[in-house]
Design a protein around this motif. Structure first.
Motif, PDB file in Angstrom:
ATOM      1  N   MET A   1      27.366  22.816  51.912  1.00 28.71           N
ATOM      2  CA  MET A   1      28.408  22.127  51.057  1.00 28.71           C
ATOM      3  C   MET A   1      29.333  23.108  50.558  1.00 28.71           C
ATOM      4  SD  MET A   1      27.808  20.089  47.611  1.00 28.71           S
ATOM      5  CE  MET A   1      27.155  18.571  48.319  1.00 28.71           C
ATOM      6  N   LEU A   2      30.604  22.741  50.712  1.00 25.63           N
ATOM      7  CA  LEU A   2      31.709  23.704  50.288  1.00 25.63           C
ATOM      8  C   LEU A   2      32.053  23.478  48.903  1.00 25.63           C
ATOM      9  CD1 LEU A   2      34.420  22.654  53.433  1.00 25.63           C
ATOM     10  CD2 LEU A   2      32.833  24.510  53.077  1.00 25.63           C
ATOM     11  N   PHE A   3      32.404  24.580  48.386  1.00 26.38           N
ATOM     12  CA  PHE A   3      32.984  24.557  46.757  1.00 26.38           C
ATOM     13  C   PHE A   3      33.718  23.325  46.431  1.00 26.38           C
ATOM     14  CE2 PHE A   3      31.061  28.949  46.675  1.00 26.38           C
ATOM     15  CZ  PHE A   3      30.426  28.762  45.609  1.00 26.38           C
ATOM     16  N   LYS A   4      34.905  23.125  47.352  1.00 27.40           N
ATOM     17  CA  LYS A   4      35.591  22.062  47.051  1.00 27.40           C
ATOM     18  C   LYS A   4      35.223  20.711  46.971  1.00 27.40           C
ATOM     19  CE  LYS A   4      37.577  21.603  51.756  1.00 27.40           C
ATOM     20  NZ  LYS A   4      38.582  21.936  52.745  1.00 27.40           N
ATOM     21  N   GLU A   5      33.887  20.639  47.401  1.00 28.69           N
ATOM     22  CA  GLU A   5      33.374  19.250  47.331  1.00 28.69           C
ATOM     23  C   GLU A   5      32.397  19.012  45.674  1.00 28.69           C
ATOM     24  OE1 GLU A   5      31.260  17.925  51.106  1.00 28.69           O
ATOM     25  OE2 GLU A   5      31.705  20.079  51.624  1.00 28.69           O
ATOM     26  N   LEU A   6      32.426  19.979  45.020  1.00 25.69           N
ATOM     27  CA  LEU A   6      31.598  20.051  44.082  1.00 25.69           C
ATOM     28  C   LEU A   6      32.466  19.687  42.694  1.00 25.69           C
ATOM     29  CD1 LEU A   6      29.443  23.467  44.520  1.00 25.69           C
ATOM     30  CD2 LEU A   6      28.759  20.937  44.415  1.00 25.69           C
ATOM     31  N   GLY A   7      33.535  19.240  42.736  1.00 30.81           N
ATOM     32  CA  GLY A   7      34.331  18.811  41.600  1.00 30.81           C
ATOM     33  C   GLY A   7      34.870  19.792  40.594  1.00 30.81           C
ATOM     34  N   LEU A   8      35.046  21.143  41.423  1.00 32.10           N
ATOM     35  CA  LEU A   8      35.492  22.111  40.293  1.00 32.10           C
ATOM     36  C   LEU A   8      37.126  22.043  40.325  1.00 32.10           C
ATOM     37  CD1 LEU A   8      33.162  24.966  41.872  1.00 32.10           C
ATOM     38  CD2 LEU A   8      33.293  23.897  39.602  1.00 32.10           C
ATOM     39  N   SER A   9      37.901  22.763  39.190  1.00 35.17           N
ATOM     40  CA  SER A   9      39.222  22.772  38.956  1.00 35.17           C
ATOM     41  C   SER A   9      39.850  23.543  40.008  1.00 35.17           C
ATOM     42  CB  SER A   9      39.717  23.137  37.839  1.00 35.17           C
ATOM     43  OG  SER A   9      39.094  24.556  37.726  1.00 35.17           O
ATOM     44  N   ALA A  10      41.212  23.341  40.165  1.00 32.94           N
ATOM     45  CA  ALA A  10      41.912  24.097  41.147  1.00 32.94           C
ATOM     46  C   ALA A  10      41.841  25.662  40.916  1.00 32.94           C
ATOM     47  CB  ALA A  10      43.537  23.727  41.316  1.00 32.94           C
ATOM     48  N   GLU A  11      42.153  25.868  39.578  1.00 33.39           N
ATOM     49  CA  GLU A  11      42.016  27.485  39.018  1.00 33.39           C
ATOM     50  C   GLU A  11      40.661  27.937  39.545  1.00 33.39           C
ATOM     51  OE1 GLU A  11      44.586  24.985  36.132  1.00 33.39           O
ATOM     52  OE2 GLU A  11      42.572  24.910  37.127  1.00 33.39           O
ATOM     53  N   LEU A  12      39.698  27.284  39.260  1.00 36.23           N
ATOM     54  CA  LEU A  12      38.323  27.925  39.760  1.00 36.23           C
ATOM     55  C   LEU A  12      38.381  28.286  41.444  1.00 36.23           C
ATOM     56  CD1 LEU A  12      35.906  26.123  37.444  1.00 36.23           C
ATOM     57  CD2 LEU A  12      36.480  28.608  37.349  1.00 36.23           C
ATOM     58  N   LEU A  13      38.783  27.057  42.128  1.00 33.27           N
ATOM     59  CA  LEU A  13      38.673  26.964  43.438  1.00 33.27           C
ATOM     60  C   LEU A  13      39.417  28.350  43.981  1.00 33.27           C
ATOM     61  CD1 LEU A  13      38.718  23.316  44.443  1.00 33.27           C
ATOM     62  CD2 LEU A  13      36.762  24.881  44.840  1.00 33.27           C
ATOM     63  N   ARG A  14      40.667  28.530  43.628  1.00 31.85           N
ATOM     64  CA  ARG A  14      41.534  29.630  44.025  1.00 31.85           C
ATOM     65  C   ARG A  14      40.705  30.997  43.688  1.00 31.85           C
ATOM     66  NH1 ARG A  14      46.996  30.966  40.631  1.00 31.85           N
ATOM     67  NH2 ARG A  14      47.325  32.747  41.470  1.00 31.85           N
ATOM     68  N   ALA A  15      40.172  31.093  42.465  1.00 22.65           N
ATOM     69  CA  ALA A  15      39.384  32.191  42.215  1.00 22.65           C
ATOM     70  C   ALA A  15      37.987  32.458  43.090  1.00 22.65           C
ATOM     71  CB  ALA A  15      38.837  32.257  40.728  1.00 22.65           C
ATOM     72  N   ILE A  16      37.401  31.566  43.459  1.00 16.72           N
ATOM     73  CA  ILE A  16      36.564  31.496  44.425  1.00 16.72           C
ATOM     74  C   ILE A  16      36.928  31.922  45.806  1.00 16.72           C
ATOM     75  CG2 ILE A  16      34.726  30.029  45.997  1.00 16.72           C
ATOM     76  CD1 ILE A  16      34.612  28.403  43.215  1.00 16.72           C
ATOM     77  N   ASP A  17      38.241  31.420  46.101  1.00 15.17           N
ATOM     78  CA  ASP A  17      38.710  31.782  47.501  1.00 15.17           C
ATOM     79  C   ASP A  17      38.878  33.158  47.504  1.00 15.17           C
ATOM     80  OD1 ASP A  17      39.647  30.745  50.039  1.00 15.17           O
ATOM     81  OD2 ASP A  17      41.653  31.362  49.425  1.00 15.17           O
ATOM     82  N   GLU A  18      39.518  33.732  46.381  1.00 13.73           N
ATOM     83  CA  GLU A  18      39.955  35.221  46.263  1.00 13.73           C
ATOM     84  C   GLU A  18      38.798  36.003  46.520  1.00 13.73           C
ATOM     85  OE1 GLU A  18      44.205  34.245  43.755  1.00 13.73           O
ATOM     86  OE2 GLU A  18      42.286  35.088  42.505  1.00 13.73           O
ATOM     87  N   GLN A  19      37.466  35.386  46.017  1.00 15.25           N
ATOM     88  CA  GLN A  19      36.246  36.474  46.114  1.00 15.25           C
ATOM     89  C   GLN A  19      35.802  36.312  47.545  1.00 15.25           C
ATOM     90  OE1 GLN A  19      34.752  38.127  43.556  1.00 15.25           O
ATOM     91  NE2 GLN A  19      36.796  37.902  42.739  1.00 15.25           N
TER      92      GLN A  19
END
Length: 201
Positions: free
Chosen positions: A1-19
């Motif tokens: 499952m992708l993080f973007k499917e878990l209902g997280l905010s754009a700010e968090l998804l950006r930080a996850i992507d940067e990690q």
């Protein structure tokens, strides 16, 4: 499952992507939606399974959803860990995942100058990551107020019990509101951990 499917905010998804992450681990897939929904959670996860992100990401989002701008920051989330090393690791995760959000976190543990920590606390914090003993030192000196805590995380709860922190944990629990969200993460589900969960969740 992708993080973007878990209902997280754009700010968090950006930080996850940067990690450099895109897929959630099993513990993240299971814990994140439950935490976001406001449930208390008892989760079993070994070190290295991504459990820190499993509580850090939804914790940050929950705080953001209920955020009220104020000049005076109140401590809204408390993460208890058994060791200074783990406290430092969790603090790093909070900083990494919260980098695009306006939260201030302070890490508190023994073995270092308490006055430096007092200075940081004096500037205000939304999130505290702490070992139980040093946290209670600050409470005793009146340098920390836990009366507004909304989310409590007990990380590596089994190790905290093994290290004899149960009385300190109970003291901390008495200092925070009864109406709160509690997340208990443990590598094992011993009878003691189940008792702890029954008392606190």
């Amino acid at each position: 499952m992708l993080f973007k499917e878990l209902g997280l905010s754009a700010e968090l998804l950006r930080a996850i992507d940067e990690q450099g992450y895109s897929e959630a681990t099993p513990i993240q897939q299971q814990a994140i939606p439950l935490v976001l929904a406001g449930h208390d959670v008892l989760a079993g996860a070994q070190t290295g399974t991504g459990k820190t992100a499993g509580f850090t990401l939804p914790l940050l989002m929950r705080l953001a959803e209920n955020h009220v701008e104020s000049r005076h920051r109140k401590i809204r989330a408390l993460i208890l860990t058994p060791t200074r090393e783990l406290a430092a690791q969790v603090a790093e995760s909070v900083a990494d995942y919260g980098r695009h959000m306006n939260f201030r976190s302070v890490v508190i543990f023994g073995g270092v100058n308490i006055n430096t920590q007092k200075d940081k606390l004096g500037r205000g914090a939304d999130i505290i990551i702490a070992t139980p003993g040093r946290l209670l030192d600050h409470v005793g000196q009146g340098t920390i107020d836990l009366s507004a805590v909304e989310i409590l995380v007990l990380d590596e709860a089994d190790r905290m019990l093994d290290m004899g922190f149960i009385h300190d944990i109970r003291k901390v629990i008495r200092l925070i509101p009864k109406q709160r969200q509690t997340l208990l993460f443990s590598a094992t589900f011993s009878a003691e951990i189940k008792g702890l969960a029954k008392d606190f969740l």
